[in-house]
Every structure is written in structure tokens, then in C-alpha cells.
Write a protein that holds these residues in place. Structure first.
Motif, PDB file in Angstrom:
ATOM      1  N   TYR A   1       3.332 -14.771  -5.211  1.00  0.00           N
ATOM      2  CA  TYR A   1       2.153 -14.141  -4.603  1.00  0.00           C
ATOM      3  C   TYR A   1       2.034 -12.891  -4.639  1.00  0.00           C
ATOM      4  O   TYR A   1       0.811 -12.098  -4.484  1.00  0.00           O
ATOM      5  CB  TYR A   1       2.072 -14.854  -3.014  1.00  0.00           C
ATOM      6  N   GLY A   2       3.222 -12.012  -4.980  1.00  0.00           N
ATOM      7  CA  GLY A   2       3.133 -10.616  -5.023  1.00  0.00           C
ATOM      8  C   GLY A   2       3.255  -9.751  -3.726  1.00  0.00           C
ATOM      9  O   GLY A   2       3.333 -10.498  -2.599  1.00  0.00           O
ATOM     10  N   ARG A   3       3.310  -8.488  -3.844  1.00  0.00           N
ATOM     11  CA  ARG A   3       3.687  -7.799  -2.755  1.00  0.00           C
ATOM     12  C   ARG A   3       2.653  -7.797  -1.586  1.00  0.00           C
ATOM     13  O   ARG A   3       2.909  -7.851  -0.305  1.00  0.00           O
ATOM     14  CB  ARG A   3       3.676  -6.373  -3.115  1.00  0.00           C
ATOM     15  N   ARG A   4       1.475  -8.039  -1.839  1.00  0.00           N
ATOM     16  CA  ARG A   4       0.537  -8.148  -0.546  1.00  0.00           C
ATOM     17  C   ARG A   4       0.834  -9.285   0.337  1.00  0.00           C
ATOM     18  O   ARG A   4      -0.082  -9.411   1.143  1.00  0.00           O
ATOM     19  CB  ARG A   4      -0.986  -8.309  -1.646  1.00  0.00           C
ATOM     20  N   PHE A   5       1.505 -10.103  -0.302  1.00  0.00           N
ATOM     21  CA  PHE A   5       1.745 -11.624   0.463  1.00  0.00           C
ATOM     22  C   PHE A   5       2.542 -11.198   1.423  1.00  0.00           C
ATOM     23  O   PHE A   5       2.645 -11.734   2.362  1.00  0.00           O
ATOM     24  CB  PHE A   5       2.237 -12.521  -0.371  1.00  0.00           C
ATOM     25  N   ILE A   6       3.345 -10.007   1.544  1.00  0.00           N
ATOM     26  CA  ILE A   6       4.495  -9.686   2.355  1.00  0.00           C
ATOM     27  C   ILE A   6       3.945  -8.875   3.396  1.00  0.00           C
ATOM     28  O   ILE A   6       3.101  -7.908   3.104  1.00  0.00           O
ATOM     29  CB  ILE A   6       5.642  -8.949   1.449  1.00  0.00           C
ATOM     30  N   PRO A   7       4.069  -9.046   4.767  1.00  0.00           N
ATOM     31  CA  PRO A   7       3.612  -8.312   5.700  1.00  0.00           C
ATOM     32  C   PRO A   7       3.935  -6.918   5.660  1.00  0.00           C
ATOM     33  O   PRO A   7       4.919  -6.576   5.422  1.00  0.00           O
ATOM     34  CB  PRO A   7       4.235  -8.809   7.022  1.00  0.00           C
ATOM     35  N   GLU A   8       2.999  -5.887   5.646  1.00  0.00           N
ATOM     36  CA  GLU A   8       3.322  -4.475   5.356  1.00  0.00           C
ATOM     37  C   GLU A   8       4.276  -4.128   6.502  1.00  0.00           C
ATOM     38  O   GLU A   8       5.005  -3.048   6.091  1.00  0.00           O
ATOM     39  CB  GLU A   8       2.016  -3.690   5.489  1.00  0.00           C
TER      40      GLU A   8
END
Length: 351
Positions: free
Chosen positions: A321-328
Motif C-alpha cells: 500500500y505504500g508509505r502513505r498507508f503508514i501512520p506518520e
């Protein structure tokens, strides 16, 4: 069109976050985890007071050395026209990791020679991997990895260095899947070969090849289940694949069960100390949960090798899903965040 740089970075960062979430509870029984962290177990990254960051274990350390070795091997093979990913960079990179953990030099030439010294653009990538002091800290390195590398011999599929199927082979191969995504069969083969450097049991290296292939297929745009099924078909072409196949099929079947979930199912899949169990737990948690946090929380709250199952699950979801899927907020807390994003960028640019 999916942004491949997002997926490459997501795979490395996701794995590191899963690793860091599970690392504080790696050797704890589930009952002890609940006693210490509450009814839901560990649900947030534990911040190291000295570093003010959540720290990674040997799993992510070796994953980063795999990525660095891949780049090194690719550039050497491109320049010379011969070589292999295992023998032209990744094995040598692991010897350097061994030095960071023990202070022992197996091959002085490879220690002194800086990867990419002939190729890298120092204005853009000014540091060597050995410039990062966090990678010199001992974070519970696995005995199979240490013992195999201490021999001075590179294990291969044809010449196994031991009979280990511990998860130390699989937990470090995710970069191979992202880098070799254009050829999933090659990703599988190289993933298996890289694991066999230190883990000689077929299940130890075939589970690693399977993970590399699954991750390659994510980068190609396939869903999690499609990627797993593609990897299974390739797995079946290898001898002595039955143990890995059985573990994967159990994980898929359990994920379809709407009634049972969580720790009781993870317990049936094993504890993750061996390769096929670590893969099965990570796959189950990735299939069962719709968001990154829930999947990782499930992947680390059990009796076994929590950092490895968390790392593999994070690799899977980050690549899918990519970096954006990971909570910042989790990305901001992890140590070596910038270096991981740099490595992801370099892998993407070369692939």
C-alpha cells in the motif's frame, strides 16, 4: 498509477516499524505482555529515552545491509558484466554487518572497500552504511547468522552451511522483492539464495524466496491474495516446498474464518521462531486487518518472535500500500528514518 517510490519506502519503513513495535516484547509470553502493557498488549512504539526514538532490532539492521548489498552488487555487475547478487555484494555486505556486531574482520578487503565508491554520487548520497552508528549496536543478533558468517564460507542452496530454518533468513530479504519486482521468479530465486547464505534448511530459504516474490508482485500492482497465490505457484516448483506451502495455506484459510481472530489463531500458526511460521503469522495478520496499526498490533502480540513477525508483516503492508498507508506519527518516531527513505529512493531509481 501507483508511485513506486512510495511502495519502496513503505516496505522498508513498514518493516522497521513492525520490528520496533515487537522488539520490546520479543522474548515475552503473551500473558506477560498483557500484564505489562494492558488488555490489548503493546499498541504503541516504545521510545528509547536515550535516543528519543523507537529502536530497531537486528532484523532491520540486516534488512538495510541487504538493501545496501543489492545496490553494491547491481552496480558492480553492471560495470563488469559478470557476477551475482549474492556473491558480488550481499554476502560481502553481511560480512560488514558481522563486523558491526562483533568487531571481528572476516575479510579485510571487503571491510575497507566502501560500497559504491566507484559509482555513487557523493553530493546526493554522502554517507556509507557504516557511517550510521546505530548499525553498530548489538540488537540481539541471531546465532545462526553470526555462526554462519563467522565461518568465512558463504552458504548456498547447493552447499548448505547448516540445517537451520530459523527466521533469520526470511526477516531480511524484503529489499530483494522490491528491487527485482519486474521478474518475480528471479526475486524468489535470489531471495532463497540470500537466505541460504546463513540458513541451509530448505524451509529456511524457500520461505524467504516466497516472501521476496510476494513483495515483488505487490510492486507490480497485484493484491495481497493475488501476490501470495503467484508466489505459491513458483514455490511449488522447488523441491522440499511442502512445509512452507502448508504454513501459507493455513494462514490463508484462517484469514477467511470470520469467527476466530487474533491471538488464538496466531498461536495455531506457531511462534515465528522458524521461517515458515514467521511468514504464516505475517501473512495472516496482513490479510485479516484493513489498517496498518491493527495488523502490526496483531502480528507482535503473541508468545514468540514478535519483532520478526512484526517486521515481515510491516514489509508486506508497506510494499502493498505504500508509505502513505503508514501512520506518520509512527514514521517520525523510528530511528534511521531518513536513511531508509534514501535507500528506498536508490533502489527505486536503479530498478
Amino acid at each position: 498509477m501507483r508511485d513506486k517510490k512510495e511502495l519502496f519506502a513503505g516496505c522498508l519503513l513498514g518493516g522497521a516499524i513492525g520490528d520496533a513495535l515487537g522488539y520490546p516484547v520479543e522474548f515475552m509470553k503473551y500473558s506477560k505482555i498483557l500484564e505489562e502493557f494492558g488488555a490489548e498488549g503493546i499498541t504503541e512504539l516504545k521510545i528509547n529515552q536515550e535516543k528519543n526514538k523507537a529502536i530497531i532490532s537486528d532484523d532491520t539492521q540486516m534488512t538495510l545491509f541487504t538493501a545496501d548489498g543489492l545496490i553494491w552488487a547491481y552496480e558492480r555487475m553492471r560495470d563488469r558484466g559478470i557476477g551475482s547478487y549474492t556473491g558480488s555484494g550481499i554476502y560481502q555486505s553481511y560480512l560488514r554487518w558481522y563486523y558491526t556486531q562483533t568487531g571481528v574482520v572476516i575479510d579485510e578487503f571487503w571491510l575497507k572497500k566502501q560500497p559504491h565508491e566507484e559509482f555513487r554520487d557523493d553530493s546526493k548520497y554522502p554517507k556509507s552504511i557504516l557511517d550510521h552508528k546505530e548499525l553498530f549496536e548489538r540488537r540481539t543478533p541471531g546465532p545462526s547468522c553470526l555462526n554462519a558468517l563467522s565461518s568465512g564460507e558463504m552458504g548456498t542452496i547447493e552447499r548448505p552451511i547448516n540445517n537451520s530454518k530459523g527466521c533469520g533468513g526470511i526477516m531480511r530479504v524484503a529489499p530483494i522483492g522490491v528491487f527485482l519486482h519486474k521478474n518475480p521468479e528471479e526475486a524468489f530465486q535470489v531471495g532463497a539464495e540470500v537466505a541460504a547464505i546463513t540458513h541451509g534448511h530448505p524451509t529456511g530459504y524457500l520461505a524467504a524466496g516466497t516472501l521476496a516474490c510476494i513483495i515483488a508482485e505487490f510492486i507490480n500492482g497485484r493484491t495481497i491474495l493475488e501476490s501470495i497465490n503467484s508466489a505459491i505457484e513458483i514455490l511449488k516448483g522447488y523441491s522440499r516446498h511442502e512445509e512452507t506451502l502448508k504454513a501459507l495455506e493455513k494462514a490463508i484459510d484462517y484469514a477467511k474464518d470470520e469467527e476466530k481472530t487474533g491471538y488464538e489463531v496466531v498461536k495455531k500458526l506457531g511462534q515465528g521462531w522458524v521461517a515458515e511460521e514467521a511468514l504464516a503469522i505475517a501473512v495472516y495478520c496482513a490479510l485479516k486487518n484493513k489498517d496498518f496499526k491493527s495488523a502490526l498490533i496483531m502480528a507482535v502480540n503473541h508468545d514468540g518472535d514478535s519483532d520478526s513477525t512484526g517486521a515481515i508483516c510491516g514489509n508486506i503492508l508497506g510494499a502493498a500500500y505504500g508509505r502513505r498507508f503508514i501512520p506518520e506519527e509512527w514514521i517520525d518516531k523510528i530511528e534511521l528514518k531518513e536513511f531508509m527513505e534514501e535507500l528506498g529512493d536508490r533502489l527505486c531509481n536503479l530498478s
